[in-house]
Design a protein around this motif. Structure first.
Motif, PDB file in Angstrom:
ATOM      1  N   HIS A  49      11.673   1.921   1.914  1.00 36.22           N
ATOM      2  CA  HIS A  49      13.000   2.123   1.738  1.00 36.22           C
ATOM      3  C   HIS A  49      13.607   0.516   1.468  1.00 36.22           C
ATOM      4  CE1 HIS A  49      16.978   2.731   3.285  1.00 36.22           C
ATOM      5  NE2 HIS A  49      16.911   1.748   4.074  1.00 36.22           N
ATOM      6  N   LEU A  50      12.990  -0.193   2.059  1.00 30.80           N
ATOM      7  CA  LEU A  50      13.185  -1.731   1.686  1.00 30.80           C
ATOM      8  C   LEU A  50      12.942  -2.110   0.371  1.00 30.80           C
ATOM      9  CD1 LEU A  50      12.067  -3.533   5.097  1.00 30.80           C
ATOM     10  CD2 LEU A  50      14.447  -3.151   4.369  1.00 30.80           C
ATOM     11  N   GLN A  91      16.043  -0.591  -1.700  1.00 32.06           N
ATOM     12  CA  GLN A  91      17.103  -1.647  -1.535  1.00 32.06           C
ATOM     13  C   GLN A  91      16.998  -2.634  -2.480  1.00 32.06           C
ATOM     14  OE1 GLN A  91      17.515  -2.349   2.301  1.00 32.06           O
ATOM     15  NE2 GLN A  91      19.004  -0.571   2.894  1.00 32.06           N
ATOM     16  N   ASP A 116      17.664  -1.612  -5.987  1.00 31.78           N
ATOM     17  CA  ASP A 116      19.051  -1.083  -6.439  1.00 31.78           C
ATOM     18  C   ASP A 116      19.831  -2.493  -6.355  1.00 31.78           C
ATOM     19  OD1 ASP A 116      18.507   1.635  -6.257  1.00 31.78           O
ATOM     20  OD2 ASP A 116      19.412   1.632  -4.191  1.00 31.78           O
ATOM     21  N   LEU A 117      19.416  -3.543  -5.662  1.00 33.11           N
ATOM     22  CA  LEU A 117      20.296  -4.862  -5.682  1.00 33.11           C
ATOM     23  C   LEU A 117      19.878  -5.518  -7.136  1.00 33.11           C
ATOM     24  CD1 LEU A 117      19.749  -6.280  -2.102  1.00 33.11           C
ATOM     25  CD2 LEU A 117      21.807  -5.555  -3.301  1.00 33.11           C
TER      26      LEU A 117
END
Length: 138
Positions: free
Chosen positions: A107-108, A111, A114-115
């Motif tokens: 999950h991290l 993220q 995505d960033l």
């Protein structure tokens, strides 16, 4: 008569163990009073009473020390068992915990990805805006 010291003993004292005479010397107490160093021989405890009473006192002291050591060992053992009991996980819990950690890591990482993509989008927008300003006709 005194027995002469053999050359082998002298060799042992001087070459093999040069600290032996210092170890064999009577212990001394050094203290500094009014800027003067005072050296005096350490005196042992005064011997009072019979040999049996002194041995009984030593025996009682040994029993007290032994009791303290046993209590310390028991306390140490109980702390270790409590710690292992509190932090022990069975195999199912370990597998479940590893699975949850793996999911959290994924999950991290998503993220972060995505960033990074969002950052690239902003960079490309700013590049287009700066190009548009450069190509303006005055």
């Amino acid at each position: 008569m005194t027995s002469p010291i053999s050359s082998k003993d002298k060799f042992y004292e001087k070459v093999i163990n040069p600290y032996l005479p210092e170890v064999m010397k009577h212990p001394q107490a050094n203290e500094m009073r009014e800027g003067v160093l005072h050296i005096r021989g350490v005196q042992g405890p005064k011997k009072t009473g019979s040999m049996e009473t002194r041995l009984e006192e030593v025996e009682q002291e040994i029993f007290r020390c032994q009791g303290m050591v046993e209590r310390g060992l028991n306390a140490n053992h109980s702390m270790i068992t409590e710690f292992t009991r509190d932090h022990k996980l069975d195999n199912e819990n370990i597998g479940e915990a590893m699975f949850k950690l793996h999911e959290r890591i994924e999950h991290l990482q998503a993220q972060i990805y995505d960033l990074q993509n969002q950052n690239c989008e902003y960079e490309s927008r700013f590049n287009r805006m700066s190009l548009a300003i450069d190509f303006r006709i005055p």
